[in-house]
Design an enzyme around this catalytic site. Sequence first.
Site, short mmCIF file in Angstrom:
data_model
loop_
_atom_site.label_atom_id
_atom_site.label_comp_id
_atom_site.label_asym_id
_atom_site.label_seq_id
_atom_site.Cartn_x
_atom_site.Cartn_y
_atom_site.Cartn_z
CG ASP A 90 7.84 63.74 96.08
OD1 ASP A 90 6.60 63.69 96.25
OD2 ASP A 90 8.38 63.50 94.99
NE ARG A 111 7.15 60.64 95.71
CZ ARG A 111 7.71 60.13 94.63
NH1 ARG A 111 7.67 58.82 94.43
NH2 ARG A 111 8.29 60.89 93.74
CG ASP A 133 19.53 63.13 91.99
OD1 ASP A 133 20.59 63.36 91.40
OD2 ASP A 133 18.53 63.88 91.92
CB SER A 150 13.07 66.41 87.33
OG SER A 150 12.82 65.46 88.34
#
Length: 408
Positions: A129, A100, A18, A183
């Site tokens: 996210d 994050r 990605d 994922s």
Amino acid sequence: MADKSVKKVVLAYSGGLDTSIILKWLQTEYGAEVITFTADLGQGEEIEPARAKALAAGVKPENIFIEDVREEFVRDFVFPMFRANTVYEGQYLLGTSIARPLIAKKQIEIARKMGADAVSHGATGKGNDQVRFELGYYGLEPDIHVIAPWREWDFKSREALLDFAEKHQIQIAKDKRGEAPFSVDANLLHSSSEGKVLEDPAVEAPEFVHMRTIAPEDAPDAPTIITIDFEKGDPVAIDGVAMSPATLLTKLNELGRDNGIGRLDLVENRFVGMKSRGVYETPGGTILLAAHRGIESITLDRGAMHLKDELMPKYATLVYNGFWFTPEREMLQAAIDYSQQKVTGRVRVKLYKGNVTVIGRESPYSLYDQDLVTFEEGKVAYDHRDAGGFIKLNALRLRVLAKRDKRG
């Protein structure tokens, strides 16, 4: 539509499919110079190949940043969160959420250093996210330009993305099943798995989904007993051996893995409004949470402990939703950190087939007084008769209510 005024962009780059597509897309659609940042958060995979992939995509060597941030991650983000005993919706230990803000912070630091005018991430437009990254960016650099490809590009399907990858000779890795069946996000605190084989919440997750732990039923038949030493709320040693934050969490992960500890199958409420099902594994964090509560049980005053428990859900929601760099989170952190001044001592923990049990705790600051709690005659003055007045005072309003109702 791409803003052609963007000249340099710092991309959070994993080296996976990605973000490799995003890298090329930024180059082709924005015509921008791309700077990549790859963080070693203890995800358990070799990150150096990201350098070769970035080079192959035309990124200049001086624009490739790869950094081991494991110690900073645990010391400045994981441990402060665990001082609060932070759990979202009663179960989730926030392993993805807490990583994050650190990635966002590093991207902004690189953007300042390299004179970049934009930052970018690979989060989709359906998840949490995107919010966490962007709140972090704006909280640190209010005028930064944010590029969120999943909200901008015209790809309508996974096949279209793969066609783009093939057209630009981007390597498409496949596992032994042909493609990733779900994922995965991982760091030193946890791993999370979502999507595909996990999308039906009524169906048990296949065993192959679990990466960080053995099945509890396969764990040893004999328990593992360890001690964890704490100083001011943070763990500093296991079995008397002093360790750095990342080393200690790594060791707890190994102990948790071998005893089948830390699995969670959860349906959670995302900040964007939908429910999602995920399988999380937080072996070391699960042990740490139990041990921290164990040392707090003898070192925290009742009022402080109960207030912390009331504040924790608010703190957890702030972390989950991405509000790390905010005054309200820092205010709560200050109160939590103040409470930890005497949370120092040793906890003995038993690990057995998926379970964590505190079996002992001691501290030079212990508030546990055996003379007070013993059924034998204590040395400290405690008159049992005093409890009568205490009870009557607390019962006064109940008696008034009962008398009123009786008259009615």
